[in-house]
Design an enzyme around this catalytic site. Structure first.
Site, PDB file in Angstrom:
ATOM      1  CB  THR A 177      66.033  54.923  54.861  1.00 46.20           C
ATOM      2  OG1 THR A 177      66.068  54.114  53.898  1.00 46.20           O
ATOM      3  CG2 THR A 177      67.579  54.010  55.258  1.00 46.20           C
ATOM      4  CG  LEU A 220      72.541  61.102  52.501  1.00 49.64           C
ATOM      5  CD1 LEU A 220      72.787  62.859  53.603  1.00 49.64           C
ATOM      6  CD2 LEU A 220      73.320  61.125  51.931  1.00 49.64           C
ATOM      7  CG  HIS A 221      69.231  54.040  51.575  1.00 44.39           C
ATOM      8  ND1 HIS A 221      68.364  54.479  51.925  1.00 44.39           N
ATOM      9  CD2 HIS A 221      69.304  54.503  50.308  1.00 44.39           C
ATOM     10  CE1 HIS A 221      67.315  55.195  50.907  1.00 44.39           C
ATOM     11  NE2 HIS A 221      68.190  55.318  49.947  1.00 44.39           N
ATOM     12  CG  ASP A 222      74.380  52.880  53.297  1.00 50.17           C
ATOM     13  OD1 ASP A 222      73.411  52.106  53.259  1.00 50.17           O
ATOM     14  OD2 ASP A 222      75.219  53.041  51.998  1.00 50.17           O
TER      15      ASP A 222
END
Length: 328
Positions: free
Chosen positions: A207, A255-257
């Site tokens: 990420t 925006l990891h997810d």
């Protein structure tokens, strides 16, 4: 025509979870059977409320189920978090608490409600009754997932893959050696990783190699849709809050997810994916929640189907996000 991939999102909404939910629902590429909530970025009442806000903003017919409010056993040992050097302090600036994940997203309070059935029982029942295998996308603490796997181990036969946002091999953001989602329930992360289900770990290495700055904020705003505007607001807030609190110097944020969601649509958004022997530290010490991978010869042929993504294709990720968020 190819069937849409059936997925269940497991979230602890927060800022990047909100963008991940919008991306999954608006993509048209995924059959989102439901969204389950868990403790993590915030306590469960907030993560559930925020999830409902996002779903209602989209006008989506996707049920939301509230799940586990606490880690499996982590908080049974007083002071365990102190052993890892974790001391929580609110960042108060000009009399206001500044956080990457605000308790309430800047959206109207929801009029829709979470389903009455508990997330874990719904997930287990849905998996067992489905004629097709289902992909799980947990992007918060892994407590709901681990509980399902413990309640009925045979449920593994009904899971196509778990694509989780969690862990970090070379990059960490909690305590000394851990990532937030794994740190918030180390035992749950270990149960998931060691379950024998195919697990693709989208960690901080991936990420943080595909993060965005203020230029991307403006590109999202230029799409002129409600979803894109809100995603831009979330990205801007993440950059601003991280810089203001001293968590990061660079004017960028991951925006990891969203990367985990997009990997369920197009796996090539992940790069340098390695089949590795993995485990999670649950010792309650300085490395609590650490994702561990082994490069020793005796572990060079992993016995479990655990895959770790070390890079993300930032250009492809942003292109996918924009194409989906432009629909909302």
């Amino acid at each position: 025509m190819d069937r849409k991939r059936k997925v269940i999102l497991d979230v602890d909404t927060g800022s990047d979870d909100a963008v991940a939910i919008m991306t999954a629902i608006l993509s048209g590429e995924l059959d989102v059977l439901g969204i389950t909530t868990v403790h993590g970025n915030l306590p469960l009442p907030y993560t559930t409320d925020n999830t409902l806000r996002v779903v209602e903003m989209l006008g989506a017919d996707v049920p939301v189920y509230a799940g586990c409010p606490f880690p499996l056993v982590q908080d049974l040992l007083p002071g365990r978090r102190l052993n890892a050097g974790e001391v929580h302090e609110d960042h108060v600036i000009d009399g206001k608490v500044v956080a990457v994940h605000e308790k309430a997203l800047p959206l109207p309070a929801p009029t829709i409600k979470a389903q009455k059935e508990h997330a874990v029982s719904w997930m287990l029942r849905t998996l067992k009754e489905s004629e097709e295998k289902i992909t799980l996308i947990p992007v918060g603490a892994m407590t709901n997932i681990a509980t399902v796997l413990r309640m009925d181990p045979s449920v593994k036969e009904h899971i196509e893959e778990i694509i989780c946002m969690g862990g970090g091999v070379n990059i960490h953001n909690r305590a000394f050696r851990s990532e937030t989602n794994f740190y918030n329930d180390p035992e749950a992360a270990k149960i998931m990783v060691c379950s024998g289900v195919k697990v693709t770990i989208v960690g901080l290495d991936a990420t943080h190699s595909s993060w965005f700055g203020y230029e991307e904020v403006e590109k999202l705003r230029a799409l002129h849709t409600k979803a894109a505007d809100f995603a831009a607001e979330m990205l801007y807030h993440r950059i601003y809050a991280a810089n203001l609190t001293g968590a990061r110097k660079e004017p960028k944020s991951a925006l990891h997810d969203v990367l985990a969601v997009c990997a369920a649509i197009d796996p090539t958004v992940l790069q340098d994916v390695r089949h590795e022997t993995c485990d999670v530290d649950i010792g309650g010490g300085i490395a609590d929640g650490q994702l561990m991978t082994s490069m020793r010869y005796c572990h060079s042929q992993p016995k479990l189907p655990t895959y770790v993504a070390y890079k993300g294709d930032g250009d492809k990720l942003f292109s996918m996000m924009c194409s989906y968020l432009a629909r909302g």
